[in-house]
Design a protein around this motif. Sequence first.
Motif, short mmCIF file in Angstrom:
data_model
loop_
_atom_site.label_atom_id
_atom_site.label_comp_id
_atom_site.label_asym_id
_atom_site.label_seq_id
_atom_site.Cartn_x
_atom_site.Cartn_y
_atom_site.Cartn_z
N TYR B 189 0.66 -1.32 0.09
CA TYR B 189 -0.05 0.08 0.04
C TYR B 189 1.15 1.35 0.14
N ARG B 192 2.86 1.91 -3.37
CA ARG B 192 2.25 2.05 -4.73
C ARG B 192 2.53 3.29 -5.24
N LYS B 194 1.28 6.80 -6.46
CA LYS B 194 0.27 7.66 -6.21
C LYS B 194 -0.20 8.44 -7.26
#
Lengths: 111, 199, 428
Positions: B189, B192, B194
Amino acid sequence: MGFFDQPLTVSHYLVIGAVLFVMGVICMATKRNAIGVLMGIELVLNGANVNFVAFGSKYLRESSLGLDGQLIALFVIVLAAGEAAVALAIALNFYNNHATIDVDNADELKG
Amino acid sequence: MLLAAINWQTFFFALFALVACVFAAGVVFSSNVVRMAFYLVISLGATAGLFFLAGAEFVGAMQLMIYVGGTLVLLIFGVMLTAQERFVSMKTNGAEWVVSLVVGGAFLVLLVSVAFSVDDWSSPNPNQEKLGVVEANSASTVGAGLVGLRVDKLDLEEGDLQAPGMSGYLFPFVIISIHLLVVLIGAAYMARTKRRASA
Amino acid sequence: MQTEWGIWPEVAHIVAAMIPCVLILHVVAVGALVFIWMERKISGRIQDRLGPTRVGGAFGWLQTLADGIKLLGKEDLMPKDADPFLFRIAPYVAFVASFAAWVPLPFSIGWVAQHVNIAVFLVLAILGLEVFGVILAGYASGSKWSLFGAMREAAQVVSYEVPLGMCVVIPVFITGTMDLVAIGEMQAGLFTNWLIFHDPFTFLVFWVYFTCAVASVNRAPFDLAEAESELVAGFHTEYSGLRWSFFFMAEYGSMMLVSVLASILFLGAWNGPIPILSPLTNADNVFLNYLANLGGCVNLIFKGVLGVTVMIWVRWTLPRLRIDQVMTTCLKYCVPIAAFCFIGALGWQTGGFGVWRDGQRIPFINDMFPAHGRWEVREGWTQFDEAEGNDTSESVSAVGDGAEEPGLPGAAVVDTLQLVSKQDGGGG
């Protein structure tokens, strides 16, 4: 020659563990690269692992920790993998947001 | 040189220990981050050799597989993603070196003196000759320990086996599995790409 | 050097350690020699041409040697931007990793350089180190192509280790040991004893293993790290001469390695499909045993070469995948299929799919066709003495009243369970 004909003891391993540990601490303290700091952490964990394995070794010590030492070493290795993944993600995020990997620049919260 | 008198265990210990320590020092004193990573690989690999020598073959192989083959590849991956010209070698100023070396040296002296302070630690195992590392054969005992069986303590009394801490490592194993799952998801998360709302 | 006799045992030890090393080195080096020639011939045939024809006679079988001599004469170039130390050491890292992974690998019963009881694990662990050579080469070359190749390699290898590990775990838990010699011996007998035919899940997982193995040794269609149409030559763009050839030796060495590992884990190791050599294996004569081992060794190498041939065939048949397709193949296909097979095989092994014989459930379907002494080879836990029916194992000496059937897979754990429950009064 005196060293090489002596049998191994736990102390031998403890010294190596201590050296690795201290090298890791120095690495953490002196590196400015975030990933360099991470490598210092790996060295520290590894030094601790050497101690666990030494205390758990039936070969080195008659009344050893037995399996406990090896199992805790395993847990340390596995957790170090998780730690590296998270720390690397943090470092990459830092790099993306600040365009630098120098941990000295991570001072936005400084009053 | 009396070759026959050499304790080969000690000889190989010295070999691996030398490699591990020298390359750990290389990690500290090199300023190029990629070389640091390479030195770290060698240092950790030599430590795996030390584990093999201590009879912990499964831990040694685990070290090679997870630490060296997994974690460090990941680290080098991170290094390469951030390896711009000015970040490859970052110098530390002299004052920091002095302080950290003094602190580290003091720490090293403390730890080494502790290592030799207990007689039980610094005296060799009398059974070492007949034990032999090859017979350690620890993989299945480790596996049984992880699923909750302590096959290495079978000679204990009935009550002792049921005492806390004697029931194997099933629970920590499960906790660590879940922990790792959370770590994986969290790391994925965080890392990753953005997409900014404005862009 | 005090006495001449004092030194002899040590020298003997060193020589004894060198012999397997030299033999394995020959497997890797001669293997590379043969496979490069084979690759050129096969690719030639696939592309409807002849391949090498001249050097050494009819089939050009000395072509690789000629290539090698040419490589020796090439100038050893190093780019100006390269990191000299890492650039020099990278090919050797790759080669040493590929070579060292052979050490715990058996070629026949007892023909193994170092008998390790966690051999499977160790082979995979050491094989995983080969990636460092590639990454270092890519970084140290100081070239963008190389760096891209190295990045791709790092991402790919780390990803593919996950399904590869899952595939390998399945034969391990079916046989109950990580010792490759024991795994090989358990598949003795008719070819139905091979683990690939153990149940449907192992049959499926063999192909997943092979895919992941191809990916983890960087062969087409997964050779993103050296994609010549995009990255010039990827990580070895800047290499030439002998250093370049070390990368190739490493590549062919690890191709052969994963094929041999596949043969040991799934394809019956050194046992032929029909056990014609078993009278020799069981004979009392040492020479006959040796002959049987030799036959087994040839058998294993034949299977390994077969695997390499399939890899070559695949390379010259399929187009290269894109990097996102490589990742998709790993994460969306290989990992779920391997996980499914893992669960399935686990269920087959422990659950209701088993076969009944003598009122006892036998999870191992091939126990219908009993091979000799499958249970005798379980990592020193239950060495069963058939003549007396007593468990002679020393580590678990309390077990074994002779009444129970010892042949079940996982007998070690079962015995331990019984032992522990005996000791702490039925607790867990």
